[in-house]
Enzyme design. Structure first.
Site, PDB file in Angstrom:
ATOM      1  N   MET A   1       0.874  -1.145   0.000  1.00 41.30           N
ATOM      2  CA  MET A   1       0.000   0.000   0.000  1.00 41.30           C
ATOM      3  C   MET A   1       0.912   1.194   0.000  1.00 41.30           C
ATOM      4  O   MET A   1       1.919   1.147   0.665  1.00 41.30           O
ATOM      5  CB  MET A   1      -0.927  -0.188   1.186  1.00 41.30           C
ATOM      6  CG  MET A   1      -1.400   0.916   2.018  1.00 41.30           C
ATOM      7  SD  MET A   1      -2.458   1.890   1.067  1.00 41.30           S
ATOM      8  CE  MET A   1      -3.531   2.578   2.180  1.00 41.30           C
ATOM      9  N   PRO A   2       0.779   2.209  -0.731  1.00 46.03           N
ATOM     10  CA  PRO A   2      -0.436   2.926  -1.099  1.00 46.03           C
ATOM     11  C   PRO A   2      -1.019   2.525  -2.462  1.00 46.03           C
ATOM     12  O   PRO A   2      -0.334   1.967  -3.310  1.00 46.03           O
ATOM     13  CB  PRO A   2      -0.010   4.378  -1.131  1.00 46.03           C
ATOM     14  CG  PRO A   2       1.443   4.351  -1.420  1.00 46.03           C
ATOM     15  CD  PRO A   2       1.957   3.056  -0.851  1.00 46.03           C
ATOM     16  N   HIS A   3      -2.285   2.869  -2.619  1.00 50.97           N
ATOM     17  CA  HIS A   3      -2.989   2.693  -3.881  1.00 50.97           C
ATOM     18  C   HIS A   3      -3.388   4.075  -4.389  1.00 50.97           C
ATOM     19  O   HIS A   3      -3.896   4.893  -3.624  1.00 50.97           O
ATOM     20  CB  HIS A   3      -4.238   1.833  -3.698  1.00 50.97           C
ATOM     21  CG  HIS A   3      -5.048   1.748  -4.949  1.00 50.97           C
ATOM     22  ND1 HIS A   3      -4.640   1.014  -6.045  1.00 50.97           N
ATOM     23  CD2 HIS A   3      -6.212   2.335  -5.296  1.00 50.97           C
ATOM     24  CE1 HIS A   3      -5.540   1.144  -7.012  1.00 50.97           C
ATOM     25  NE2 HIS A   3      -6.500   1.939  -6.579  1.00 50.97           N
TER      26      HIS A   3
END
Length: 78
Positions: A1-3
């Site tokens: 993550m991040p998206h």
């Protein structure tokens, strides 16, 4: 993550979308120090008409915007 989700008007090629996704991901690595393996990027295409509602909901009414645009979304209808 991040998206990350990139929302844009229809009309860009898959190659342009891939390049944009790669460059946005690289900028995020530089800005927050995450590793590239943890980043995912989606691209969503909209017509100018669809963008009116998306803009209102995701930009105008959102409390999570850190970089605000300076244009009238109705301009994309022209």
């Amino acid at each position: 993550m991040p998206h990350i989700t990139i929302k844009m008007l229809k009309g860009r090629t898959d190659e342009q979308k891939t390049e944009a996704a790669e460059k946005v991901a690289a900028a995020l690595v530089e800005a927050i120090g995450c590793t590239p393996e943890h980043i995912s990027v989606a691209v969503e295409d909209y017509t100018p008409q669809q963008w009116q509602d998306v803009f209102r909901i995701d930009v105008t009414e959102s409390e999570h915007i850190y970089k605000k645009p300076h244009y009238d979304p109705k301009d994309v209808l022209k």
